[in-house]
Design a protein around this motif. Structure first.
Motif, PDB file in Angstrom:
ATOM      1  N   CYS A  44       0.541  -1.453   0.056  1.00 42.72           N
ATOM      2  CA  CYS A  44      -0.060  -0.263   0.354  1.00 42.72           C
ATOM      3  C   CYS A  44       0.786   1.245   0.327  1.00 42.72           C
ATOM      4  CB  CYS A  44      -1.321   0.624   1.533  1.00 42.72           C
ATOM      5  SG  CYS A  44      -0.139   0.080   2.764  1.00 42.72           S
ATOM      6  N   TRP A  45       2.005   0.891  -0.023  1.00 47.17           N
ATOM      7  CA  TRP A  45       2.789   2.407  -0.096  1.00 47.17           C
ATOM      8  C   TRP A  45       3.719   2.324  -1.342  1.00 47.17           C
ATOM      9  CZ3 TRP A  45       2.382   5.619   4.270  1.00 47.17           C
ATOM     10  CH2 TRP A  45       2.108   5.004   5.244  1.00 47.17           C
ATOM     11  N   THR A  46       3.343   1.706  -2.037  1.00 41.88           N
ATOM     12  CA  THR A  46       4.094   1.791  -3.309  1.00 41.88           C
ATOM     13  C   THR A  46       4.732   3.159  -3.867  1.00 41.88           C
ATOM     14  OG1 THR A  46       3.309  -0.370  -3.257  1.00 41.88           O
ATOM     15  CG2 THR A  46       4.324   1.003  -5.018  1.00 41.88           C
ATOM     16  N   GLU A  47       3.110   4.310  -4.118  1.00 36.28           N
ATOM     17  CA  GLU A  47       2.799   5.538  -4.423  1.00 36.28           C
ATOM     18  C   GLU A  47       4.199   5.863  -4.094  1.00 36.28           C
ATOM     19  OE1 GLU A  47       2.035   5.718  -7.257  1.00 36.28           O
ATOM     20  OE2 GLU A  47       0.693   4.079  -8.211  1.00 36.28           O
ATOM     21  N   VAL A  48       3.527   6.367  -1.847  1.00 41.32           N
ATOM     22  CA  VAL A  48       4.914   7.105  -1.275  1.00 41.32           C
ATOM     23  C   VAL A  48       6.275   6.556  -2.162  1.00 41.32           C
ATOM     24  CG1 VAL A  48       5.231   7.482   0.358  1.00 41.32           C
ATOM     25  CG2 VAL A  48       2.747   7.844   0.276  1.00 41.32           C
ATOM     26  N   ILE A  49       6.501   4.985  -1.641  1.00 39.40           N
ATOM     27  CA  ILE A  49       8.364   4.546  -1.782  1.00 39.40           C
ATOM     28  C   ILE A  49       8.452   5.491  -2.765  1.00 39.40           C
ATOM     29  CG2 ILE A  49       9.634   2.760  -2.026  1.00 39.40           C
ATOM     30  CD1 ILE A  49       7.434   1.139  -0.025  1.00 39.40           C
TER      31      ILE A  49
ATOM     32  N   ARG B 168     -16.439   2.038  -0.813  1.00 37.23           N
ATOM     33  CA  ARG B 168     -17.204   2.678  -0.410  1.00 37.23           C
ATOM     34  C   ARG B 168     -16.137   3.158   0.895  1.00 37.23           C
ATOM     35  NH1 ARG B 168     -22.014   1.094   2.272  1.00 37.23           N
ATOM     36  NH2 ARG B 168     -20.751   0.962   3.757  1.00 37.23           N
ATOM     37  N   ASP B 169     -16.201   2.757   2.075  1.00 36.99           N
ATOM     38  CA  ASP B 169     -15.292   3.542   3.660  1.00 36.99           C
ATOM     39  C   ASP B 169     -14.207   3.601   3.541  1.00 36.99           C
ATOM     40  OD1 ASP B 169     -18.140   3.540   4.470  1.00 36.99           O
ATOM     41  OD2 ASP B 169     -18.396   1.914   4.991  1.00 36.99           O
ATOM     42  N   PHE B 170     -13.245   2.394   2.722  1.00 33.11           N
ATOM     43  CA  PHE B 170     -12.120   2.790   3.148  1.00 33.11           C
ATOM     44  C   PHE B 170     -11.243   2.958   2.349  1.00 33.11           C
ATOM     45  CE2 PHE B 170      -7.891   0.122   3.347  1.00 33.11           C
ATOM     46  CZ  PHE B 170      -7.528  -0.116   4.697  1.00 33.11           C
ATOM     47  N   ALA B 171     -11.884   2.757   1.050  1.00 34.08           N
ATOM     48  CA  ALA B 171     -11.121   3.224  -0.101  1.00 34.08           C
ATOM     49  C   ALA B 171     -11.670   4.289  -1.134  1.00 34.08           C
ATOM     50  CB  ALA B 171     -10.616   2.577  -1.184  1.00 34.08           C
ATOM     51  N   GLY B 172     -12.876   5.651  -0.391  1.00 34.59           N
ATOM     52  CA  GLY B 172     -13.918   6.119  -1.138  1.00 34.59           C
ATOM     53  C   GLY B 172     -13.210   6.510  -2.459  1.00 34.59           C
ATOM     54  N   ASP B 173     -11.505   8.184  -2.226  1.00 35.67           N
ATOM     55  CA  ASP B 173     -11.768   8.443  -2.837  1.00 35.67           C
ATOM     56  C   ASP B 173     -10.671   7.847  -4.131  1.00 35.67           C
ATOM     57  OD1 ASP B 173      -9.827   8.068  -1.561  1.00 35.67           O
ATOM     58  OD2 ASP B 173      -9.134  10.092  -1.438  1.00 35.67           O
ATOM     59  N   LEU B 174     -10.187   6.056  -4.121  1.00 29.38           N
ATOM     60  CA  LEU B 174      -9.605   6.137  -5.244  1.00 29.38           C
ATOM     61  C   LEU B 174     -10.543   5.754  -6.858  1.00 29.38           C
ATOM     62  CD1 LEU B 174      -7.221   3.604  -3.136  1.00 29.38           C
ATOM     63  CD2 LEU B 174      -7.107   5.647  -4.305  1.00 29.38           C
ATOM     64  N   PRO B 175     -10.050   5.173  -8.104  1.00 27.95           N
ATOM     65  CA  PRO B 175     -11.306   4.671  -8.736  1.00 27.95           C
ATOM     66  C   PRO B 175     -11.469   2.519  -8.106  1.00 27.95           C
ATOM     67  CG  PRO B 175      -9.216   5.792  -9.816  1.00 27.95           C
ATOM     68  CD  PRO B 175      -8.759   5.937  -8.584  1.00 27.95           C
ATOM     69  N   GLU B 176     -12.339   2.873  -8.572  1.00 32.78           N
ATOM     70  CA  GLU B 176     -13.218   1.543  -8.131  1.00 32.78           C
ATOM     71  C   GLU B 176     -12.476   0.355  -8.977  1.00 32.78           C
ATOM     72  OE1 GLU B 176     -17.145  -0.894  -8.845  1.00 32.78           O
ATOM     73  OE2 GLU B 176     -17.591   1.019  -9.406  1.00 32.78           O
TER      74      GLU B 176
ATOM     75  N   LYS C  45      -9.155   0.469  -9.185  1.00 38.29           N
ATOM     76  CA  LYS C  45      -8.300   0.144  -8.521  1.00 38.29           C
ATOM     77  C   LYS C  45      -8.260  -0.591  -7.301  1.00 38.29           C
ATOM     78  CE  LYS C  45      -2.930   2.497  -7.073  1.00 38.29           C
ATOM     79  NZ  LYS C  45      -3.571   3.809  -7.559  1.00 38.29           N
ATOM     80  N   ALA C  46      -9.616   0.330  -6.577  1.00 41.41           N
ATOM     81  CA  ALA C  46      -9.771  -0.115  -4.887  1.00 41.41           C
ATOM     82  C   ALA C  46     -10.462  -2.052  -5.050  1.00 41.41           C
ATOM     83  CB  ALA C  46     -11.548   0.452  -4.571  1.00 41.41           C
ATOM     84  N   LYS C  47     -10.991  -2.667  -5.791  1.00 45.35           N
ATOM     85  CA  LYS C  47     -11.001  -3.616  -5.767  1.00 45.35           C
ATOM     86  C   LYS C  47     -10.473  -4.602  -5.930  1.00 45.35           C
ATOM     87  CE  LYS C  47     -15.898  -3.724  -7.785  1.00 45.35           C
ATOM     88  NZ  LYS C  47     -16.403  -4.613  -9.606  1.00 45.35           N
ATOM     89  N   VAL C  48      -8.796  -4.427  -6.292  1.00 41.71           N
ATOM     90  CA  VAL C  48      -7.691  -5.083  -6.603  1.00 41.71           C
ATOM     91  C   VAL C  48      -7.318  -4.749  -5.308  1.00 41.71           C
ATOM     92  CG1 VAL C  48      -5.065  -5.111  -7.638  1.00 41.71           C
ATOM     93  CG2 VAL C  48      -6.496  -4.546  -9.266  1.00 41.71           C
TER      94      VAL C  48
ATOM     95  N   HIS D 259      -9.385   6.875   3.702  1.00 40.20           N
ATOM     96  CA  HIS D 259      -8.887   6.897   5.162  1.00 40.20           C
ATOM     97  C   HIS D 259      -7.290   6.150   4.219  1.00 40.20           C
ATOM     98  CE1 HIS D 259      -7.637   5.197   8.272  1.00 40.20           C
ATOM     99  NE2 HIS D 259      -7.488   3.858   7.764  1.00 40.20           N
ATOM    100  N   LEU D 260      -6.951   6.446   2.916  1.00 38.16           N
ATOM    101  CA  LEU D 260      -6.287   5.615   1.994  1.00 38.16           C
ATOM    102  C   LEU D 260      -5.847   6.588   1.090  1.00 38.16           C
ATOM    103  CD1 LEU D 260      -7.042   2.266  -0.012  1.00 38.16           C
ATOM    104  CD2 LEU D 260      -5.601   2.664   2.488  1.00 38.16           C
ATOM    105  N   ALA D 261      -4.752   8.075   2.028  1.00 33.90           N
ATOM    106  CA  ALA D 261      -4.094   9.372   1.797  1.00 33.90           C
ATOM    107  C   ALA D 261      -3.189   8.954   0.961  1.00 33.90           C
ATOM    108  CB  ALA D 261      -4.110  10.281   2.686  1.00 33.90           C
ATOM    109  N   LEU D 262      -2.178   8.008   1.377  1.00 37.26           N
ATOM    110  CA  LEU D 262      -0.789   7.654   1.111  1.00 37.26           C
ATOM    111  C   LEU D 262      -1.377   6.939  -0.371  1.00 37.26           C
ATOM    112  CD1 LEU D 262      -0.189   4.008   2.578  1.00 37.26           C
ATOM    113  CD2 LEU D 262      -2.474   5.294   2.465  1.00 37.26           C
ATOM    114  N   ILE D 263      -2.403   6.400  -0.832  1.00 37.94           N
ATOM    115  CA  ILE D 263      -2.433   5.857  -2.124  1.00 37.94           C
ATOM    116  C   ILE D 263      -2.891   7.756  -2.874  1.00 37.94           C
ATOM    117  CG2 ILE D 263      -3.578   4.321  -3.572  1.00 37.94           C
ATOM    118  CD1 ILE D 263      -3.555   2.317  -1.505  1.00 37.94           C
ATOM    119  N   SER D 264      -4.030   8.294  -2.670  1.00 31.61           N
ATOM    120  CA  SER D 264      -4.552   9.216  -3.339  1.00 31.61           C
ATOM    121  C   SER D 264      -4.003  10.188  -3.261  1.00 31.61           C
ATOM    122  CB  SER D 264      -6.450   8.995  -3.036  1.00 31.61           C
ATOM    123  OG  SER D 264      -6.095   9.500  -1.551  1.00 31.61           O
TER     124      SER D 264
END
Length: 262
Positions: free
Chosen positions: A53-58, A166-174, A176-179, A240-245
């Motif tokens: 989950c840290w890939t984009e930040v790394i 909806r509640d954990f990855a709500g601002d990610l493309p669907e 990507k969130a499904k993966v 909640h996933l600001a580290l990805i979005s």
């Protein structure tokens, strides 16, 4: 312009891109002035995730010349999770920024007293005091929607797909969130019963990224914990996933904790 004026101007400037708003306390200002520069970053993931989950930040930290390592949190018990982080910290060759997302704020708070740790960064994360019952603290704020989406198979817990999207990855493309949903790491019930015995944020410079649209940890609870630790705080309009979005803002805060925005 004298030195004190320069410090004041720097402390209150917006150092990060995007919509992040800077809120700096007295302790946070002092910490920024005294922080040890670091070239190492250790990142710890929380529930419903793994180290990837840290890939984009790394990628951004590496581009900035920082050495980044993601811990594979076993999500079994708090002592075992802390041990996994401490083993990675022990391998670092100097000052290290310890970063935690979500539940792993518990790990950062406990393991952050390691002598290699120069600063702490909390990303929409738990930040208890020593011996504090985090569950009791969280109950003083409205319950976030994701809580109702946790399902158990015996002692093993995970988020339902609906709650994850909806509640954990709500601002990610669907897509990507499904993966991310498909690779979520289950956690053990015993993990949730642990309490920290130390509060590293009382002795380390601390930074906090609040997710203002969070449906997993109440944003006002995040603000309370950040204020209590007098952390250098930014607010990101994110799930909640600001580290990805919003990896630019999160990587920027980590770089600042490492000794200045790069």
């Amino acid at each position: 312009m004298n030195k004190s004026m320069l410090m004041s101007r720097r402390a209150f400037s917006v150092l990060l891109a995007g919509s992040a708003a800077s809120l700096i306390s007295r302790r946070g200002m002092a910490a920024m002035g005294a922080a040890t520069k670091a070239r190492n970053v250790v990142l710890v993931h929380g529930l419903f995730a793994d180290g990837s989950c840290w890939t984009e930040v790394i990628a951004r930290l590496q581009a900035a010349g920082l050495n980044a390592t993601a811990v594979q949190n076993p999500l079994t018990t708090l002592p075992e999770a802390v041990d996994s982080a401490q083993r990675v910290l022990a391998r670092q060759d100097g000052p290290t920024v310890l970063v935690g997302h979500s539940f792993s704020g518990m790990i950062v708070t406990e393991a952050g007293v390691h002598p290699n740790v120069s600063a702490l960064v909390y990303v929409a994360a738990r930040a208890p005091d020593a011996g504090e019952d985090y569950t009791a603290l969280a109950k003083t704020y409205p319950t976030p929607p994701a809580t109702a989406g946790i399902v158990f198979d015996g002692d093993e817990g995970r988020l339902s797909e609906e709650a994850f999207l909806r509640d954990f990855a709500g601002d990610l493309p669907e897509a990507k969130a499904k993966v991310l949903y498909a690779v979520q790491e289950p956690f053990q019930k015993a993990l949730l019963t642990g309490k920290t015995t130390q509060a590293a944020w009382r002795s380390r410079p601390s930074y906090y990224a609040v997710s203002t649209e969070d449906r997993t940890i109440n944003p006002d609870l995040q603000r309370f914990m950040a204020k209590r630790m007098e952390a250098r705080t930014i607010e990101v309009k994110a799930s909640h996933l600001a580290l990805i979005s919003h990896p630019d803002e999160i990587a920027g805060l980590i770089a600042e904790a490492a000794g200045g925005a790069r």
